[in-house]
Design an enzyme around this catalytic site. Sequence first.
Site, short mmCIF file in Angstrom:
data_model
loop_
_atom_site.label_atom_id
_atom_site.label_comp_id
_atom_site.label_asym_id
_atom_site.label_seq_id
_atom_site.Cartn_x
_atom_site.Cartn_y
_atom_site.Cartn_z
N HIS A 70 13.20 39.13 -8.94
CA HIS A 70 12.58 40.41 -9.53
C HIS A 70 12.90 40.53 -10.82
O HIS A 70 13.63 40.73 -11.60
CB HIS A 70 13.70 41.45 -8.59
CG HIS A 70 13.23 42.93 -8.97
ND1 HIS A 70 12.23 43.32 -9.62
CD2 HIS A 70 13.83 44.10 -8.44
CE1 HIS A 70 12.14 44.48 -9.58
NE2 HIS A 70 12.82 45.01 -8.87
N HIS A 78 6.28 45.74 -2.65
CA HIS A 78 7.53 45.93 -3.87
C HIS A 78 8.43 44.84 -3.28
O HIS A 78 8.85 43.68 -4.04
CB HIS A 78 8.12 47.36 -3.82
CG HIS A 78 9.20 47.52 -5.09
ND1 HIS A 78 8.84 47.09 -6.23
CD2 HIS A 78 10.45 47.57 -4.90
CE1 HIS A 78 9.96 47.34 -7.03
NE2 HIS A 78 10.89 47.49 -6.18
N CYS A 80 11.78 49.58 -12.42
CA CYS A 80 11.18 48.55 -11.89
C CYS A 80 9.78 48.63 -11.64
O CYS A 80 9.11 47.53 -11.21
CB CYS A 80 11.80 48.02 -10.55
SG CYS A 80 13.60 47.62 -10.78
#
Length: 488
Positions: free
Chosen positions: A364, A325, A188
Site C-alpha cells: 500500500h 482498493h 490513501c
Amino acid sequence: MSTSNDLLEPIAIVGIACEFTGDIHCANDLWYALKHSQDVGSAVPRDRLDLESYCAHMLNKDNDGQLRQKLIRRGYFLSNNQWDMFEPSFFGLSDAEAGSIDPCHRLLMLKFVHLLDDAGYSIEKMHGSKTSVHIGQFSTDHAITSFRMAPEHRSRFHGPNSLLYNAAARLSYHFNLQGPNVSLDVACSSSLEAVHLAVQSLRTKEADMAICGGVNAVYSPETLLWSSLMGAVSPDGRSRSFSVDANGYAKGDGLGLLLLKRLSDAERDNDHIYCVIRDVLSNHDGSDDKNSFVVPSAAGQTRLLNDIYKQADFDPRRIFYVEAHGTGTPIGDPIEANCLGQFFNRSCFDPPLLIGSIKSNLGHTEGVAGVAGLIKIAMCMHHRTIPPNMHFTSLNPNIEAARYNLHVVQHSVPFPSGNNIDSIAMGINSFGIGGNNVHAIVEEYQANKTSAMNKFENDYVHVQRNDMEHKQYFIFIFSSEFHKHKIV
C-alpha cells in the site's frame, strides 16, 4: 465558457512516469513485475531506520510480547540508489537548499522530466503553458525528521521546504507551469483525488494540460511505530487482497505521475494515448453506516458508484474488471467487494466481474495508491491483459462471491477481441482512511474506431445490440479458461 459537453469530455492519458520498489523506474518495468508476479518487498532497510532501537524502552516493558509482534519489519521500500538520482544543479538549486527539500519533492521534480520524455514533450514546450498540477501526498516523514533536528542544525531553508505545499508548487515553479496548483492530503485516496481535480481543471478550461499523481516515502521511526500501533498494517509486510489470511496492509514507498489532456486535443496533437478516463468522481462517507472514523462505509461507497455511472451515463455491464482498493484488511476487503458485487449485480449467466489490487504486488503506497492502480490499468489496456493478483490463497468468507459472480484474478486474463466487442472498460476504487472515496471509469482507446467522444452518445444502443455476443464470449472464457485455474 464551458458547455455541458465540455464537462463530460473524455480525458486522455498521454504520459506516464513512476518509481516503485524493486528498481521499477517506468511503466514498462512495472508491467514486467506485474506480469511475472514478482515479490519486490523487503525487510525494512537498517540503514534507513531501526525501529526496535527507537522503541527499545517500550519493548523492555512489553512483558506479553504484543508490541513486538505488531512491529513492522517488512514492506516495499525504494533503494538508496532510487532516492539519490537527483542532481541539484539541473534544477538551479544549491546543494544546501536541495538537502532541505523533502526527498519526495526532489523525486517529483526528477520524474517530471521522465514524464515529459514519455509523452514526447520538451521542457521548453511546457515552459509558460497553462498546465495544472495536482499532487497527493500522505507521508509527512520529512517534516517529522526536520522538526526533530536540533536548532543549530537547521538552515533557513528547512522551514518552508518541510511542508506539503511544495509537492505541487515545486513542479510549477521549476518548469514555469501557469495553471492551477494544488497539493492535497485525503489520506490513501490522495492521488486519485488529484486525478479528479486534474480532470475538472481540463473540463472547465482552466488548464490545457494537467499533471497529476502522488508520492509517498516511509523513513521516520515515528511513522512506522504509529502504523504498527494502529493495527491495520500487516506485521509480515504483505498485502493479501481479498484473501482469507489477510492480516493488514504492507506499507510502501512510491511515485506515480500522469500527463492528461482533453481527448480532442490529444487527437489533434497526435499524442500517444494510453487510455481514456471517461469520468472520475469523489464523495465522503459522512457518518452513515460507520461505527468508527477509520472504518469504511458501504453506504458511502455505494452512493459513489451510483452517482458516477449515472453522471457519465455509462452502462455498468460494460465494466470488464475493477482495480479495487483492496488493502488486505479483514474488514475493509469484504465491505468493498460486496459493494461492488451488489452494484454491478452480475448473475451466474452474466460475464463475471473480475477484481484485483496492485497492493498485492507493491504493498500500500498510501498517497500513491490510486494513481498506481490507474497506471496498472493503463498498462493493462496497452497489453490487453490483466495480470494476476498476488498472495491469494482462498477468498475471505465474508465476501459473497458466488452471489455476485465475483472473481479475483489469479492468472493472466486476455482481453476479449473481435469486431462485435466494445472497447474494454474498467473501474478503479481508491478510499481514504478519513472517509474520502474516489472512483474512475477508464476505457480502452482505439484510434481506428469511433472516438470515445462520439461513442459517448451511442454506448447504450451499442451495448444493447451486442449484449448477446459479448455475453457468449465471456461465458466461453469462463468455462474453458477459468476452470483450468483456481479462480474464486
